[in-house]
Each structure stands twice: as structure tokens, then as C-alpha cells.
Enzyme design. Structure first.
Site, PDB file in Angstrom:
ATOM      1  N   ASP A 187      37.134 -38.813  54.505  1.00 49.28           N
ATOM      2  CA  ASP A 187      37.273 -39.086  53.279  1.00 49.28           C
ATOM      3  C   ASP A 187      37.962 -37.988  51.616  1.00 49.28           C
ATOM      4  O   ASP A 187      38.102 -38.258  50.840  1.00 49.28           O
ATOM      5  CB  ASP A 187      35.484 -40.061  52.588  1.00 49.28           C
ATOM      6  CG  ASP A 187      35.635 -40.805  53.693  1.00 49.28           C
ATOM      7  OD1 ASP A 187      36.602 -41.116  54.071  1.00 49.28           O
ATOM      8  OD2 ASP A 187      34.249 -41.105  53.915  1.00 49.28           O
ATOM      9  N   ASP A 198      31.701 -40.082  52.660  1.00 53.49           N
ATOM     10  CA  ASP A 198      29.976 -39.086  53.372  1.00 53.49           C
ATOM     11  C   ASP A 198      31.020 -38.149  54.181  1.00 53.49           C
ATOM     12  O   ASP A 198      30.505 -37.016  53.951  1.00 53.49           O
ATOM     13  CB  ASP A 198      29.352 -40.231  54.338  1.00 53.49           C
ATOM     14  CG  ASP A 198      29.792 -40.455  55.681  1.00 53.49           C
ATOM     15  OD1 ASP A 198      30.283 -40.760  55.029  1.00 53.49           O
ATOM     16  OD2 ASP A 198      29.150 -40.333  56.602  1.00 53.49           O
ATOM     17  N   ASP A 208      33.933 -46.066  51.717  1.00 50.14           N
ATOM     18  CA  ASP A 208      34.047 -45.989  53.162  1.00 50.14           C
ATOM     19  C   ASP A 208      33.358 -47.090  54.147  1.00 50.14           C
ATOM     20  O   ASP A 208      32.217 -47.399  53.682  1.00 50.14           O
ATOM     21  CB  ASP A 208      34.315 -44.060  53.006  1.00 50.14           C
ATOM     22  CG  ASP A 208      34.069 -44.131  55.039  1.00 50.14           C
ATOM     23  OD1 ASP A 208      34.719 -44.933  55.343  1.00 50.14           O
ATOM     24  OD2 ASP A 208      33.346 -42.905  55.463  1.00 50.14           O
TER      25      ASP A 208
END
Length: 320
Positions: A261, A257, A29
Site C-alpha cells: 500500500d 496496512d 485496502d
């Protein structure tokens, strides 16, 4: 466990060490992983005059506690003068949030392409996106309609925001590339913004990006082998991309995080979260980087390879 704990790594499921050692594709990410998750407002581009107290009012009533809103609060502060009539919180699928305040109307803040269709404004946004994360501030005299955007939205201005890059991410990505592991960046942000971060990190694939906002699931699956950077990806889209890689025979690790996600982390063969991230991301991950430092990941891989090699050597004694 003891060795890795010295490098501030929490192992929640032991088998993940071997899984990470065997991955051939790792997905990152952007916000909170390649970047620190901290942002700063660099500039504000005004289209219509607005009292700075209104921005404080928006910050007070939205209070999302995400990196974007924290950057705005740091810049403008927050206070309340008008009665709050309605608030629509941020959702990853919408990429905007907003408030309706008594006497001054409705204000929306978020991704420009999700809020307004004015081509002149979007052209200006496109120019700024090469260098910044661009957040639109818009206004309407009408209220929200069942949590959806109101009628007759007018662009007020653009916040130009910059991510603070985790420079240790560069050495980690270099490690994987040198070891034959394919690297993908999957982000909900605009792909041009993500590409700029990749360029700052000196990544070789910084120009290999695609905007996924208008792609179907089938088109997403087809794109997974053609590009390295995927922008404007929804939480469900992240899961689709991970699953497509696995269907193509890859063993996939995912780092993240945030709540957005979680689906991708659960789908992956090895899920890695940073301690500074959301509780939900940490809860579904097998590995947690307690100091949020990506330099620990190569150490985990090497430890996993050492474990695998030891098992193979031991097994050969019995087989022979």
C-alpha cells in the site's frame, strides 16, 4: 493533538487533519483495514493426495509472516524434514511463493489464476471465491527458472480461507457516505472475495467490482469513475488509481496496512495507516490509528472541520 490522542490517534503531520476534513474520496485496502488482517483456514479441497507433513514443510521454509501463511501455520503447524534447495518469496506482483525441496520437488502456493491455466481448476476456484479467499497449492517436478514458475505445474488442492471482518468499518464507511464522500475499496485480492466482504459489511456498492489483473494503466484510469471495488490490483496499480482520482479533481485519502500500500499512501492527499500494519506503511502515513480502530476516523474529520470553521470565523473578523 490532545483531543485526538484520547482516541488513540497519532498525528505525524498536522496539516493532514484539514486535508482529511476536505477529502471527497476515500480509498480502503481490504486486508488489515476492512478486515483484521487475521485469517483462518476453513477447509481444504484436495485434487491429489498429499501428506500433511509436506504442508508443514512448506510453511516452515516459506515463513512469510503474512496473514495467509500465519493461517496455514495455525492450521497445520510447521517442521522441516527435507533439505531446502531453493525458495522464491512472495511478491505482490506475482501473488505466489514457492520452495524446491530435495527429493519431493517444487511446491507453489498463491493466487490460482497466477499459477495455473487449467480451466477446469479455475472454474472450481471461481465457485469457491464467492465465499472464501482461495489459495492454490501446486506441484512440479522441475525447479524454478530465475525466480519464475517451473514447467509442468499440477494443482494439488485449494485452501479455503476466511477473513475476520472489522465490523467497526461499516459505521465508518456509513459516516463518509452520509457526508457525501465517495468510498472505494482497492485490494490485491480477487474482486469476488472483496465483494463478499463488502456484502457482509452491508455496503451498498458490493456488486460494483472489477478485476484489474489484465488492465493496462490507461484502462485502470478509465475504470476509476465506473467502479467502487477494484480487485487483483498491484502496488503500482493502486498508485495509478489514486493518481487518476486526483487528476479527475478529487481530494483523496488512502488507508492501508501493508508494504503493497506504500505507493498509494504516498500518492494520496491524506495517508492513514493502522498500528498493526507494516513499518513501511506507518512511516509514510500522516495519521496512524494506534488501536487499529476505524471508528476514530470520523472523529478526526470532525476535528478537522472544527479547525477549518474556527479559522474561517477568525479570518472573517479581519476581512470585515
Amino acid at each position: 493533538l490532545v483531543k485526538l490522542s484520547r482516541h488513540k490517534v497519532l498525528i505525524q503531520e498536522m496539516y493532514c487533519i484539514e486535508n482529511l476534513a476536505r477529502v471527497d474520496t476515500i480509498c480502503f485496502d481490504k486486508t488489515g483495514t476492512l478486515t483484521e488482517g487475521k485469517m483462518q483456514v476453513i477447509d481444504y479441497v484436495s485434487f491429489k493426495n498429499i501428506d500433511s507433513d509436506v504442508i508443514k514443510e512448506i510453511c516452515y521454509n516459506l515463513d512469510n509472516h503474512n496473514a495467509t501463511m500465519n493461517a496455514l501455520v495455525d492450521k497445520y503447524g510447521k517442521e522441516s524434514k527435507h533439505k531446502l534447495l531453493e525458495v522464491v518469496p512472495f511478491k505482490s506482483e506475482n501473488k505466489w511463493s514457492g520452495v524446491t525441496l530435495d527429493g519431493i520437488g517444487t511446491y507453489i502456493i498463491g493466487a490460482p489464476e497466477m499459477i495455473i491455466k487449467d480451466n477446469d481448476i479455475l472454474d472450481k476456484v471461481s465457485n469457491y471465491e464467492k465465499d472464501y479467499r482461495v489459495i492454490l497449492l501446486a506441484h512440479s517436478n522441475y525447479s524454478f527458472k530465475d525466480g519464475k514458475l517451473p514447467n509442468k505445474i499440477e494443482a494439488i488442492g485449494l485452501f479455503l480461507i476466511e477473513d475476520i471482518i472489522r465490523y467497526e468499518a461499516k459505521s465508518t464507511i456509513d459516516f463518509f457516505e452520509k457526508n457525501g464522500v465517495d468510498v472505494k475499496i482497492i485490494s490485491g485480492d480477487n474482486p469476488k472475495t472483496v465483494s463478499k466482504i463488502a456484502k457482509k459489511l452491508g455496503l451498498s456498492f458490493c456488486d460494483s467490482f472489477i478485476d484489474t489483473s489484465n488492465l493496462s494503466d490507461d484502462e485502470l484510469r478509465d475504470s476509476v469513475s465506473k467502479y467502487s471495488i477494484f480487485g487483483s490490483v498491484t502496488p503500482q496499480g493502486k498508485k495509478v488509481l489514486i493518481k487518476a482520482l486526483q487528476d479527475n479533481g478529487h481530494t483523496v485519502a488512502m488507508t492501508g496496512d501493508g508494504v503493497n500500500d506504500v505507493l498509494a499512501l504516498k500518492q494520496s492527499d491524506c495517508a492513514i495507516a493502522v498500528a498493526s500494519g507494516a513499518d513501511a506503511a506507518r512511516n509514510v502515513s500522516q495519521l496512524i490509528l494506534m488501536d487499529s480502530n476505524f471508528n476514530s476516523i470520523p472523529k478526526i474529520v470532525l476535528e478537522g472541520r472544527r479547525t477549518i470553521n474556527n479559522i474561517q470565523r477568525s479570518a472573517s473578523l479581519f476581512i470585515n
